[in-house]
Design a protein around this motif. Structure first.
Motif, short mmCIF file in Angstrom:
data_model
loop_
_atom_site.label_atom_id
_atom_site.label_comp_id
_atom_site.label_asym_id
_atom_site.label_seq_id
_atom_site.Cartn_x
_atom_site.Cartn_y
_atom_site.Cartn_z
N GLU A 8 35.80 43.40 45.96
CA GLU A 8 36.88 44.10 46.66
C GLU A 8 38.23 43.58 46.18
OE1 GLU A 8 36.48 46.57 48.97
OE2 GLU A 8 34.34 46.47 48.53
N LEU A 9 39.18 44.47 46.06
CA LEU A 9 40.55 44.05 45.78
C LEU A 9 41.20 43.70 47.11
CD1 LEU A 9 41.62 46.68 43.12
CD2 LEU A 9 40.77 44.36 42.78
N ASN A 10 42.00 42.65 47.08
CA ASN A 10 42.61 42.14 48.29
C ASN A 10 44.11 42.01 48.11
OD1 ASN A 10 40.04 41.41 49.76
ND2 ASN A 10 39.80 40.21 47.90
N PRO A 11 44.86 42.12 49.22
CA PRO A 11 46.29 41.86 49.11
C PRO A 11 46.51 40.46 48.52
CG PRO A 11 45.75 42.77 51.26
CD PRO A 11 44.45 42.47 50.57
N LYS A 12 47.47 40.34 47.68
CA LYS A 12 47.85 39.10 47.02
C LYS A 12 46.90 38.67 45.90
CE LYS A 12 50.48 37.47 50.92
NZ LYS A 12 50.79 36.39 51.82
N ASP A 13 45.96 39.52 45.50
CA ASP A 13 45.16 39.21 44.31
C ASP A 13 46.11 39.11 43.12
OD1 ASP A 13 42.70 39.14 45.54
OD2 ASP A 13 42.04 41.10 44.82
N ASN A 14 45.73 38.30 42.15
CA ASN A 14 46.52 38.11 40.95
C ASN A 14 45.93 38.98 39.85
OD1 ASN A 14 48.56 36.78 39.41
ND2 ASN A 14 46.99 35.51 38.49
N PHE A 15 46.76 39.78 39.18
CA PHE A 15 46.28 40.66 38.12
C PHE A 15 46.84 40.22 36.77
CE2 PHE A 15 45.32 43.11 41.77
CZ PHE A 15 44.22 43.88 41.41
N ILE A 16 45.93 40.10 35.82
CA ILE A 16 46.26 39.70 34.45
C ILE A 16 45.70 40.77 33.51
CG2 ILE A 16 46.01 37.92 32.68
CD1 ILE A 16 45.31 35.98 35.07
#
Length: 161
Positions: A8-16
């Protein structure tokens, strides 16, 4: 501790986002006459737009070919601009360096109090090549990608086949 099974994607996940800019990405073999790099840019810009909904501190963009260039914590607009300007003009595919940089970015994000989860997108058209002078078959290089060895030698930063 993070959950490796969390999809699941969550608020504040870091994307690179890591993008291959090696010369082969200039090959034109996508529908509509697009080159691989043009197709990559189109798709990554869409993903960046979505990632901006989660990554509040900014998107990380890593480009790789014979060198790695990093753009840290940039806005969605800036990330899309960086990706839009990419050119397929480097001489190698140093995927291992891009992944190492992504891991460094993840650790730095956590050290700043970020969440456990970083999402890394790697867009490339081929196998990594660590040793530009090495010549090997696809089967030999595939074994290296998966951490095996060829002829008694493991694929590391200075060795490909």
């Amino acid at each position: 501790m993070g959950n490796a099974n969390n999809t699941e994607l969550n608020p504040k996940d870091n994307f690179i986002f890591a993008a291959d800019v090696s010369g082969s990405m200039g090959t034109t073999d996508f529908p509509g006459g697009l080159s691989r790099i043009e197709f990559l840019k189109e798709k990554i810009k869409t993903f960046i737009g979505e990632a901006g909904k989660y990554d509040e501190d900014g998107i990380d963009v890593v480009t790789f070919g014979h060198a790695v260039t990093t753009y840290e914590s940039v806005t969605v607009d800036k990330a899309q601009s960086i990706v839009g300007a990419l050119r397929a003009n480097e001489g190698a595919t140093m995927t291992h360096l891009a992944l190492a940089k992504a891991y460094e970015l993840h650790k730095a994000y956590k050290a700043r109090g970020g969440t456990e989860q970083s999402v890394v997108f790697v867009a490339t058209d081929g196998a990594p090549n660590c040793n530009l002078g090495a010549v090997c078959s696809a089967a030999e290089c595939q074994a290296n990608i998966e951490g095996f060895s060829y002829d008694g030698q493991k694929c590391e930063g200075s060795f490909n086949c």
